[in-house]
Motif scaffolding. Structure first.
Motif: not given
Length: 493
Positions: A256-260, A362-366, A394-399, A346-348
């Motif tokens: 997951f961290l490698a994806l980011r 989903v849990a790792l994203r949160e 505002r990363s949640r809004d951006a995602a 990146v998050d999306e």
């Protein structure tokens, strides 16, 4: 043996102050006399060390003693002593151990980054970043990223050191004799203040960079691209520390961290104007910072150096903090929007890529969202040092906005928004994602009307040439701080 009761006698143990040990090595044979004069003026090195907030760690302090000696004998006038910053960062990075990476760690990190690239191919049209793919120890992370710390910190260090030197030098004589053992002749107090300021900033930068090396997972998750060249990397020690205690397998956390990391790298590499755009905004913000010199002078005059509590209170009261102007706050608002857009994209994209493959995605994203929102001690140190926070508020809004664009127009349209800084969504778009498409269509309509008017005035060929002259997003034009919002719609492509 000296008659001075405050002097340390041969064989007598010191009071344990790393700062006093540093001063003794700096002054050599003149140390006792210099310390006696400091105490007569009410300046206790041990109390000054505690008031400064810097670590009283002999191991760390001994690393900078040689640099301090060179500093006092050199004519350098840079705002940050980068030799000290480098040594301090390396020492903080290895505190508690920073062993060389094992072959297994190297293989696991590079394999995870390779798998991440394959999964991302299905989630975004942006290709892999290319460049080096590697695992880094914390010390190696420091070496790779320290050049960017220079870009980030020197503007504000210049402003603050100039103000501090001018204020403090006014309270010192025009010249001072050097203690025995440091040569003959006088010393310019203003120059000494600048050099000491460079030393302190160097220690602070080193402390911040070294602390971050113990928290980051790669080269990009601090919020800004910390290397200029295309590259992806993981810091296995920090990845394992993050996974420890989670009810998620280490392999899944690593992927997951490698994806980011790989998603950030794709964005910073192929959106060619983005790195310069973000760093230019940080630079513009920092260079515009002003120091409230009047409050600083008043505070310095009011400090009783014999009262450690009063000194500590002045240092922590905010009087030494930079003052921001309305223009700076506007720059900061645009920078925070841009950082949120990067983090949200990146998050999306990572969520889309990970969902089919990682059961705990989903849990790792949160978890990552909350970690970025809260920030850590190193990020707080950086905020104090540079004068701004790197948390994308505002990363949640951006995602949510990026997800809406992909849902309504497709992933290709989502990624095409990065074609030029003029196309980036604004804070208004984050407030009202549902109205983004309408506002974008209206802006494109205005642009088409302008092209039509130019064609009527100049002729089709001239108008086409004018449209073709729009910036291509290569980082040479339009990568300043004024391009965060629409300024005329989509350029002719």
């Amino acid at each position: 043996m000296t008659d001075d009761p405050t002097a340390r006698q041969p064989g007598e143990p010191s009071d344990g102050s790393a700062w006093e040990q540093m001063l003794r090595q700096m002054f050599g044979e003149g140390a006792d006399e210099a310390l006696r004069q400091m105490r007569e003026q009410g300046l206790d090195p041990a109390e000054m060390a505690r008031a400064s907030g810097l670590p009283d760690d002999p191991m760390l302090m001994n690393q900078v003693i040689a640099q301090v000696q060179r500093m006092l004998s050199s004519g350098g006038d840079g705002p940050v002593n980068w030799d000290v910053a480098h040594d301090m960062a390396r020492q903080v990075a290895v505190t508690g151990g920073d062993p060389s990476l094992s072959p297994a760690e190297l293989r696991q990190a590079t394999e995870a980054l390779g798998v991440a690239e394959l999964w991302l191919d299905a989630a975004t049209d942006l290709p892999p970043a290319g460049g080096s793919v590697r695992a880094l120890s914390r010390s190696e992370w420091v070496e790779r990223t320290l050049p960017t710390w220079r870009t980030l910190t020197e503007p504000v260090a210049t402003s603050m050191s100039t103000a501090l030197a001018a204020t403090l030098a006014d309270q010192l004589p025009e010249s001072m004799e050097l203690p025995p053992g440091l040569g003959a002749g006088g010393l310019d107090p203003a120059a000494m203040m600048r050099q000491l300021g460079a030393l302190v900033f160097g220690m602070q930068v080193g402390q911040a960079a070294g602390s971050l090396s113990r928290e980051v997972f790669g080269l990009t998750d601090a919020g800004l691209p910390l290397v200029a060249e295309p590259a992806t990397a993981l810091v296995p020690g920090n990845v394992a520390a993050f996974a420890d205690g989670l009810d998620v397998p280490l392999d899944e956390v690593r992927l997951f961290l490698a994806l980011r990391e790989a998603a950030h790298a794709r964005l910073f590499t192929h959106v060619t104007w983005l790195r310069g755009h973000l760093l230019a905004a940080v630079d513009a913000y920092a260079r515009g910072i002003t120091i409230d010199v009047e409050s600083l002078e008043e505070s310095v005059r009011a400090i009783d150096p014999t009262d450690p509590a009063a000194l500590q209170g002045a240092l922590s009261s905010g009087v030494f903090a930079p003052q921001t102007t309305p223009e700076q706050r506007a720059v900061l608002a645009r920078l925070e929007t841009a950082l949120a857009l990067v983090e949200g994209w990146v998050d999306e994209v990572v969520a889309t890529a990970a969902l089919p493959h990682l059961p705990h995605s989903v849990a790792l994203r949160e978890m990552i969202r909350r970690r970025r929102a809260a920030g850590g001690p190193a990020e707080q140190t950086f905020a104090t040092l540079v004068g701004l926070e790197l948390r994308p508020r505002r990363s949640r809004d951006a995602a949510a906005l990026w997800a809406r664009i992909a849902r309504e127009q497709g992933a290709e349209a989502r990624d095409a928004v990065w074609d030029h800084p003029d196309l980036l969504p604004t804070a208004e778009d984050l407030d009202d994602p549902a109205g983004y498409a309408g506002r974008r269509a209206a802006a494109e309509g205005e642009h088409a009307d302008l092209d039509k008017a130019l064609a009527e005035i100049l002729g089709d060929d001239a108008a086409g040439g004018a449209g073709g002259a729009s910036p291509a997003g290569d980082g040479t034009e339009g990568d300043g701080t004024e391009g965060d919002g629409p300024t005329g719609g989509e350029p002719t492509r």
